[in-house]
Design an enzyme around this catalytic site. Structure first.
Site, PDB file in Angstrom:
ATOM      1  N   LYS A 175       0.871  -1.191   0.000  1.00  0.00           N
ATOM      2  CA  LYS A 175       0.000   0.000   0.000  1.00  0.00           C
ATOM      3  C   LYS A 175       0.900   1.230   0.000  1.00  0.00           C
ATOM      4  CE  LYS A 175      -2.047   2.976   1.957  1.00  0.00           C
ATOM      5  NZ  LYS A 175      -1.919   4.398   1.556  1.00  0.00           N
ATOM      6  N   GLU A 250       8.949   1.542  11.207  1.00  0.00           N
ATOM      7  CA  GLU A 250       9.993   2.547  10.961  1.00  0.00           C
ATOM      8  C   GLU A 250       9.286   3.885  10.969  1.00  0.00           C
ATOM      9  OE1 GLU A 250      12.445   1.711   7.500  1.00  0.00           O
ATOM     10  OE2 GLU A 250      12.159  -0.419   7.852  1.00  0.00           O
ATOM     11  N   CYS A 284      12.965  11.174   7.355  1.00  0.00           N
ATOM     12  CA  CYS A 284      12.749  10.701   8.732  1.00  0.00           C
ATOM     13  C   CYS A 284      13.971  10.934   9.611  1.00  0.00           C
ATOM     14  CB  CYS A 284      12.392   9.223   8.705  1.00  0.00           C
ATOM     15  SG  CYS A 284      13.580   8.242   7.778  1.00  0.00           S
TER      16      CYS A 284
HETATM   17  P1  NAD Z   1       1.786   8.541   7.408  1.00  0.00           P
HETATM   18  O1  NAD Z   1       1.915   7.815   8.677  1.00  0.00           O
HETATM   19  O2  NAD Z   1       0.736   9.574   7.276  1.00  0.00           O
HETATM   20  O3  NAD Z   1       1.542   7.533   6.208  1.00  0.00           O
HETATM   21  C1  NAD Z   1       2.429   6.475   5.905  1.00  0.00           C
HETATM   22  C2  NAD Z   1       1.654   5.390   5.210  1.00  0.00           C
HETATM   23  O4  NAD Z   1       0.737   4.834   6.151  1.00  0.00           O
HETATM   24  C3  NAD Z   1       0.804   5.863   4.038  1.00  0.00           C
HETATM   25  O5  NAD Z   1       0.770   4.862   3.056  1.00  0.00           O
HETATM   26  C4  NAD Z   1      -0.568   6.027   4.668  1.00  0.00           C
HETATM   27  O6  NAD Z   1      -1.614   5.932   3.741  1.00  0.00           O
HETATM   28  C5  NAD Z   1      -0.593   4.883   5.663  1.00  0.00           C
HETATM   29  N1  NAD Z   1      -1.471   5.053   6.818  1.00  0.00           N
HETATM   30  C6  NAD Z   1      -1.865   6.188   7.427  1.00  0.00           C
HETATM   31  N2  NAD Z   1      -2.691   5.900   8.459  1.00  0.00           N
HETATM   32  C7  NAD Z   1      -2.791   4.552   8.522  1.00  0.00           C
HETATM   33  C8  NAD Z   1      -3.505   3.645   9.367  1.00  0.00           C
HETATM   34  N3  NAD Z   1      -4.264   4.075  10.356  1.00  0.00           N
HETATM   35  N4  NAD Z   1      -3.361   2.336   9.151  1.00  0.00           N
HETATM   36  C9  NAD Z   1      -2.561   1.878   8.158  1.00  0.00           C
HETATM   37  N5  NAD Z   1      -1.910   2.688   7.305  1.00  0.00           N
HETATM   38  C10 NAD Z   1      -2.010   4.012   7.485  1.00  0.00           C
HETATM   39  O7  NAD Z   1       3.205   9.159   7.095  1.00  0.00           O
HETATM   40  P2  NAD Z   1       3.616  10.045   5.861  1.00  0.00           P
HETATM   41  O8  NAD Z   1       3.118  11.432   6.094  1.00  0.00           O
HETATM   42  O9  NAD Z   1       3.249   9.343   4.587  1.00  0.00           O
HETATM   43  O10 NAD Z   1       5.196   9.981   5.984  1.00  0.00           O
HETATM   44  C11 NAD Z   1       5.900  10.779   6.830  1.00  0.00           C
HETATM   45  C12 NAD Z   1       6.305  10.039   8.082  1.00  0.00           C
HETATM   46  O11 NAD Z   1       7.014   8.845   7.745  1.00  0.00           O
HETATM   47  C13 NAD Z   1       7.272  10.840   8.913  1.00  0.00           C
HETATM   48  O12 NAD Z   1       6.957  10.747  10.276  1.00  0.00           O
HETATM   49  C14 NAD Z   1       8.607  10.185   8.638  1.00  0.00           C
HETATM   50  O13 NAD Z   1       9.554  10.381   9.641  1.00  0.00           O
HETATM   51  C15 NAD Z   1       8.222   8.758   8.492  1.00  0.00           C
HETATM   52  N6  NAD Z   1       9.246   8.023   7.753  1.00  0.00           N
HETATM   53  C16 NAD Z   1      10.047   7.144   8.433  1.00  0.00           C
HETATM   54  C17 NAD Z   1      11.066   6.453   7.772  1.00  0.00           C
HETATM   55  C18 NAD Z   1      11.971   5.513   8.518  1.00  0.00           C
HETATM   56  O14 NAD Z   1      12.683   4.759   7.858  1.00  0.00           O
HETATM   57  N7  NAD Z   1      12.019   5.508   9.835  1.00  0.00           N
HETATM   58  C19 NAD Z   1      11.238   6.649   6.401  1.00  0.00           C
HETATM   59  C20 NAD Z   1      10.422   7.543   5.740  1.00  0.00           C
HETATM   60  C21 NAD Z   1       9.412   8.213   6.431  1.00  0.00           C
END
Ligand code: NAD
Length: 495
Positions: A175, A250, A284
Site C-alpha cells: 500500500k 519505521e 525521517c
Molecule cells: P503517514 O503515517 O501519514 O503515512 C504512511 C503510510 O501509512 C501511508 O501509506 C498512509 O496511507 C498509511 N497510513 C496512514 N494511516 C494509517 C492507518 N491508520 N493504518 C494503516 N496505514 C495508514 O506518514 P507520511 O506522512 O506518509 O510519511 C511521513 C512520516 O514517515 C514521517 O513521520 C517520517 O519520519 C516517516 N518516515 C520514516 C522512515 C523511517 O525509515 N524511519 C522513512 C520515511 C518516512
C-alpha cells in the site's frame, strides 16, 4: 483510467469505483488519478497473495534472484522516465530523484544476492549435548507480507521493503502513500513484465485509514512492515496486537547533529544542509536539531544562514534546484503552523520562516533557521518534516549528549568533530539506531536502518532487512537406533 490496482497479476479498478487526484506539488495541478482502494480491494489482494504463496515459497533463492535482477535492470532502463515521474508526483529535485532510482536498482540487486545466499544458509546444524538428536535450522518465508509506505522517497520506500520480502520468499500486498503512488505502480508494471508470477506482488492504492487500515488488520497477512508517522504506526500496532500479528515499525525522528569546536566549518555546514534540507527536509532521519559548541556557535550559525539563503528554491524539474516544493498543501500548512507556534513559544527566525515571495504557485517553504528554541518548544519536540532547523548551544560533551538524547525519538544523530577519540567515545552514548560521524544523512542498502524509542523497532536493509521477512524454524530429528523408552512401550511398561 491508467493507474489501476495490481491484484493477482491483473489491473483492476477499485471496488468503490472512486478515485483520488494526483497533484503536482510544483504546479498544484491534478495530472493523474489513482484508485481509492478499500477493504474489499485489500481482501482481493490478500486472497491473490495467499494463493501465490505456496508456489513462490517453493522457489529457490537463486530462482528468485533471477527475477529480482530482471526488475533491477528494468528500473535502470526506465530510470530517466521514473525520475521525472517521481518529481511530478512528489516535488523532489530531479538530481535527488535520480539518486532514488539508482538506490532502487541497487536495492533489488543487493537482495538478489541475499536470496542466493539464503540457499546456502539453510540446514545449518545446531550442536546439542545429546548426540541422539540432529538439529538443523531453516529460514522459512513469513508468508504474506503487508507493506505500508510513505511518500517522501516513494520508489525507494517501496523497494526497501518489496525487494527483501520477495528475496525471503514472501508474497506481498503493498500500500503506497496516497500522495505519491505512481512510481510504485510503475514498479508493479516492471515486475509483471519481468515475469513475476501473478499474485506474488499486489499493489492497492488508497487512503491510510481505508486501504492502509485494512492491510494492518487483515487476518490473512502474516507480517506487516510499516514506515510512516508515529500516530499511524501506533494504529497499525494496535490493529496487529488485536490478532497477535507480527509488525515492524519505521517511524519518525527528531535527530540531532552535534558540532564540536574543532571542525572545518564549511565542510560541516555542507553536511548540515544535507542532513536538514535534502528532500526539503522531508526525511525521517533529518538532523533538524543542530547543537553547536559555544566556541564556534556564531561562526557556524553565520555560515549556515548564508548557505541556506543561497539555496535555489524552485520546481524539482529544474536542474539547478536545491529545494523543491513540499509534498502537499496540507504539509505546507503544517510546517508553517509549527514554525508559527515555535515562534509564539519564544523561538527566533534568523532566515526563512514562511513561503518564498517569488513563487505564486507550488507548495514552497523557504529554508529556515531558528534560534532560542527551548526544550519545551514544539520545534524541539516535534518532527517538522520541512526545511527547518533549530540551532542550540552546548558547553561540553556531556551537555551535547544530554541534549541529543532529550527526545522521544531515536532514529539518528550526527557527530561532527576532528577528534576521532571523541567520536568513538560519544557514538555509544547516543540513543539512536544510526550514528553518523563527520557526515549526516547517507544511507546504504548494506547497513541496518531503523531507530529506537518512538522512532520504531526492528531494522530494515542489509541482511537484517531480509530476516524481517523470514521465520526461523528448528527441525529436530531423533536418530538413535535405540527406542526413546520413557514410557517403556514395547518392553512391557505400558502393556
Ligand atoms: P503517514 O503515517 O501519514 O503515512 C504512511 C503510510 O501509512 C501511508 O501509506 C498512509 O496511507 C498509511 N497510513 C496512514 N494511516 C494509517 C492507518 N491508520 N493504518 C494503516 N496505514 C495508514 O506518514 P507520511 O506522512 O506518509 O510519511 C511521513 C512520516 O514517515 C514521517 O513521520 C517520517 O519520519 C516517516 N518516515 C520514516 C522512515 C523511517 O525509515 N524511519 C522513512 C520515511 C518516512
Amino acid at each position: 483510467m491508467e493507474n489501476l490496482n495490481f491484484i493477482g497479476g491483473t489491473w483492476q479498478a477499485g471496488a468503490s469505483r472512486e478515485t483520488l487526484p494526483v497533484i503536482n506539488p510544483a504546479t498544484e495541478e491534478v495530472f493523474a488519478e489513482i484508485v481509492r482502494g478499500n477493504a474489499a480491494d485489500v481482501d482481493a489482494a490478500v486472497d491473490a497473495a495467499r494463493k501465490a504463496r505456496a508456489g513462490w515459497r517453493a522457489t529457490t533463492g537463486a530462482q528468485r534472484a533471477v527475477l529480482l535482477r530482471a526488475i533491477a535492470e528494468a528500473i535502470r532502463e526506465a530510470s530517466p522516465q521514473l525520475a521525472q515521474l517521481e518529481v511530478d508526483d512528489c516535488g523532489k529535485p530531479i538530481a535527488e530523484a535520480r539518486y532514488d532510482m539508482a538506490d532502487a536498482v541497487a536495492c533489488f540487486e543487493y537482495y538478489a544476492a541475499c536470496a542466493e545466499s539464503l540457499d546456502e544458509q539453510q540446514e545449518r546444524p545446531i550442536m546439542v549435548p545429546d548426540e541422539r538428536f540432529d538439529i538443523k535450522l531453516r529460514y522459512e518465508p513469513a508468508g504474506v507480507a503487508g507493506l505500508i509506505v510513505p511518500w517522501n522517497f516513494p520508489l525507494v520506500n517501496a523497494a526497501w521493503k518489496v525487494a527483501p520480502a520477495l528475496a525471503a520468499g514472501c508474497t506481498v500486498v503493498l500500500k503506497p502513500s496516497e500522495l505519491a503512488s505512481l512510481t510504485t505502480l510503475a514498479l508493479a508494471r516492471i515486475a509483471e513484465k519481468a515475469g513475476l508470477p501473478p499474485g506474488v506482488l499486489n499493489v492497492v492504492t488508497g487512503l491510510g485509514h481505508e486501504a492502509g487500515a485494512a492491510v494492518a488488520a487483515h487476518p490473512g497477512i502474516d507480517k506487516v512492515s510499516f514506515t510512516g508517522g508515529v500516530e499511524s504506526g501506533r494504529r497499525v500496532m494496535e490493529a496487529r496486537a488485536h490478532r497477535v500479528g507480527d509488525v515492524a515499525l519505521e517511524l519518525g525522528g527528531k535527530s540531532a547533529a552535534l558540532v564540536f569546536d574543532d571542525v572545518d566549518i564549511d565542510n560541516t555546514v555542507e553536511w548540515l544542509l544535507m542532513g536538514s534540507v535534502y528532500n526539503q527536509g522531508q526525511v525521517c532521519a533529518a538532523t533538524s536539531r543542530i547543537l553547536v559548541h559555544r566556541n564556534v556557535f556564531d561562526a557556524v550559525v553565520d555560515r549556515l544562514v548564508k548557505a541556506m539563503e543561497q539555496l535555489r528554491v524552485g520546481p524539482g524539474s529544474d536542474e539547478g534546484t536545491h529545494v523543491g516544493p513540499l509534498i502537499s498543501a496540507a504539509q505546507l500548512e503544517r510546517v508553517g503552523a509549527l514554525v508559527e507556534q515555535g515562534v509564539a513559544q519564544g523561538a527566533r527566525v534568523v532566515t526563512g520562516g514562511g513561503q518564498p515571495a517569488h513563487h505564486t504557485k507550488g507548495y514552497y517553504f523557504s529554508p529556515t533557521v531558528l534560534l532560542d528554541v527551548s526544550r519545551d518548544n514544539v520545534l524541539w519536540t516535534e518532527e517538522v518534516f520541512g526545511p527547518v532547523v533549530s540551532v542550540t548551544r552546548f558547553d561540553s560533551e556531556a551537555d551535547a549528549v544530554e541534549l541529543a538524547n532529550d527526545s522521544r525519538f531515536g532514529l539518528a544523530a550526527a557527530i561532527m568533530s576532528a577528534d576521532p577519540e571523541r567520536c568513538a567515545r560519544l557514538a555509544p552514548q547516543i540513543d539512536a539506531g544510526i550514528v553518523w560521524v563527520n557526515c549526516s544523512g547517507p544511507a546504504f542498502i548494506q547497513a541496518p536502518w531503523g531507530g529506537v524509542k518512538q522512532s520504531g523497532f526492528r531494522r530494515g536493509l542489509g541482511e537484517w532487512g531480509m530476516h524481517e521477512f523470514l521465520e526461523l524454524k528448528q527441525v529436530t530429528e531423533f536418530q538413535s537406533a535405540e527406542p526413546w523408552g520413557h514410557y517403556d512401550i514395547g518392553r512391557g511398561g505400558l502393556a
